[in-house]
Design an enzyme around this catalytic site. Sequence first.
Site, short mmCIF file in Angstrom:
data_model
loop_
_atom_site.label_atom_id
_atom_site.label_comp_id
_atom_site.label_asym_id
_atom_site.label_seq_id
_atom_site.Cartn_x
_atom_site.Cartn_y
_atom_site.Cartn_z
N ASP A 187 -0.24 -3.82 6.15
CA ASP A 187 -0.83 -3.28 7.39
C ASP A 187 -2.30 -3.65 7.51
O ASP A 187 -3.07 -2.96 8.19
CB ASP A 187 -0.71 -1.75 7.42
N HIS A 198 -7.52 -0.43 5.49
CA HIS A 198 -6.41 0.38 6.04
C HIS A 198 -6.12 1.48 5.02
O HIS A 198 -6.06 2.66 5.36
CB HIS A 198 -5.20 -0.51 6.29
N HIS A 220 4.64 -4.84 10.16
CA HIS A 220 5.26 -4.26 11.37
C HIS A 220 5.49 -5.31 12.45
O HIS A 220 4.74 -6.29 12.55
CB HIS A 220 4.35 -3.17 11.97
N ASP A 226 5.87 4.46 4.96
CA ASP A 226 6.68 3.45 5.65
C ASP A 226 6.59 2.08 4.96
O ASP A 226 7.01 1.06 5.53
CB ASP A 226 6.30 3.34 7.14
N HIS A 227 6.05 2.08 3.72
CA HIS A 227 6.04 0.86 2.91
C HIS A 227 6.61 1.08 1.51
O HIS A 227 6.94 0.12 0.83
CB HIS A 227 4.62 0.28 2.84
N HIS A 281 0.85 -1.20 0.00
CA HIS A 281 0.00 0.00 0.00
C HIS A 281 0.88 1.24 0.00
O HIS A 281 2.08 1.15 0.19
CB HIS A 281 -0.99 -0.02 1.16
N HIS A 327 1.41 3.91 1.86
CA HIS A 327 1.99 4.63 3.00
C HIS A 327 3.52 4.68 2.91
O HIS A 327 4.16 3.70 2.51
CB HIS A 327 1.56 4.00 4.32
FE FE Z 1 2.79 0.75 8.10
ZN ZN Z 2 0.10 1.61 6.57
#
Ligand code: FE
Ligand code: ZN
Length: 259
Positions: free
Chosen positions: A133, A113, A171, A58-59, A54, A56
């Site tokens: 996530d 999400h 995570h 942090d991905h 996805h 975001h």
């Molecule tokens: Fe994340």
């Molecule tokens: Zn995320």
Amino acid sequence: MEIVPIPLLSDNYGYLLIHADGTRAAIVDCSEAAPVLAEVARRNLKLEAILATHWHFDHVGGNEEVARAVPGIRVLGSAGEEGRVPALTEPLADGDEFEVVGVRGRAIAIPSHTKGHVAYFFQEGTPSVFSGDTLFAAGCGRLFEGSAEQMAHSLAKLMALPDETRVYCGHEYTEGNLRFAHSLEPTNSDINAKIERVRALRADDQPSIPSTIAEEKLTNPFVRASSTELQASVRARYPDLGDDPIAVFAKTRELKDNF
Ligand code: FE
Ligand code: ZN
């Protein structure tokens, strides 16, 4: 293929997928370029693809830099997140199949999400799923772009995968998730046993990942709306709760938001 978790940022995992011939690799959720490129170089691999669950940061935060460092690299991601997944070259819709590192994979749409969130499922050998996530070990992601009903449906799609499927999530949240799971089902012995296992792994600096679909069915409060102990715990906080599984799920999610 071999699957190697790479700890990224503070508590993210990227997963290196290594071809059986040991020469080529792909990375799932490349939040940072430098540690991924370093691991690829250390193992003398050629990086052929990035897979994004996805949009975001942090991905996907490392996508652009890796794409610059590895000209021609394929970047697979959700067709629904085109324009938000940097450097995307192969937009995938629900059910689309692809091949990376010599193995066939399938994208599974699991919205909520984020609206376009996808999982990547690989059937070969011991099946594996990369759930980003949406499904965490003993948890689920926050409902940023979807409803509780959508998330419950997305989790149900993942629970329909073979029980032995290894679950690789985005995570390292497992310990905290299990503390919450235990608060709702204090007598669930599978949760209690997993808490012990995960504490030992973490004390030894080892990832708690992978989980399996079978383990999630036994320990994850977000797919356990049918547990009478869980229902009683949620009902203690929301006395008007009926037994509609979606309502139980929604209130479980609310309790976790404030845990
Ligand atoms: Fe994340
Ligand atoms: Zn995320």
